[in-house]
Design a protein around this motif. Structure first.
Motif, mmCIF file in Angstrom:
data_model
loop_
_atom_site.group_PDB
_atom_site.id
_atom_site.type_symbol
_atom_site.label_atom_id
_atom_site.label_comp_id
_atom_site.label_asym_id
_atom_site.label_seq_id
_atom_site.Cartn_x
_atom_site.Cartn_y
_atom_site.Cartn_z
ATOM 1 N N SER A 5 46.048 39.371 46.469
ATOM 2 C CA SER A 5 45.044 38.502 45.863
ATOM 3 C C SER A 5 45.701 37.244 45.288
ATOM 4 O O SER A 5 46.804 37.306 44.753
ATOM 5 C CB SER A 5 44.332 39.264 44.736
ATOM 6 N N THR A 85 33.829 40.489 34.322
ATOM 7 C CA THR A 85 35.276 40.315 34.425
ATOM 8 C C THR A 85 35.645 39.404 35.591
ATOM 9 O O THR A 85 36.493 38.519 35.450
ATOM 10 C CB THR A 85 35.969 41.689 34.575
ATOM 11 N N ILE A 86 34.998 39.588 36.725
ATOM 12 C CA ILE A 86 35.256 38.729 37.882
ATOM 13 C C ILE A 86 34.905 37.283 37.544
ATOM 14 O O ILE A 86 35.628 36.360 37.911
ATOM 15 C CB ILE A 86 34.493 39.227 39.129
#
Length: 95
Positions: A5, A85-86
Motif C-alpha cells: 500500500s 479510519t480510511i
C-alpha cells in the motif's frame, strides 16, 4: 503484502488492542469474563496485531452473550469505524 500500500496496510481486529492479540479474541474475552470489548483498526506489521492503533470502538458484553452473537455485533461496529479510519488516512491525518 504489508508494504504494498502507498500508505500502510490496515487490519480490523475484534478486541481493544493491545489486549487479546492473536487468535480468538472474542472467545478469550468471554472466557475471561470481560464486560467490555470492541474493535481496533491497526496498521499491519511483522509482529501479529502489534501495529499502530488508528481507531477503536467499544461495546459492552452482555452476561449471556455468545461468541457468535458478539462476533456479529462487532462486525456491525467495524464498518463505520473502518470508513472513518480510511477517511482519516486519505486526509493524511493518520498513518
Amino acid at each position: 503484502m504489508i508494504n504494498l500500500s502507498p500508505k500502510k496496510a490496515i487490519n480490523v481486529h475484534a478486541s481493544l488492542l493491545p489486549k487479546y492479540r492473536g487468535a480468538a479474541p472474542i472467545n478469550w474475552a468471554i472466557i475471561n469474563g470481560e464486560t467490555e470489548t470492541g474493535i481496533s483498526i491497526i496498521t499491519l506489521t511483522e509482529k501479529m496485531d502489534a501495529g499502530c492503533i488508528l481507531g477503536q470502538s467499544k461495546t459492552d458484553i452482555a452476561p449471556d452473550e455468545t461468541a457468535g452473537q458478539l462476533h456479529d455485533r462487532l462486525a456491525q461496529l467495524a464498518a463505520p469505524l473502518l470508513l472513518k479510519t480510511i477517511g482519516q488516512i486519505a486526509d493524511c491525518s493518520a498513518v
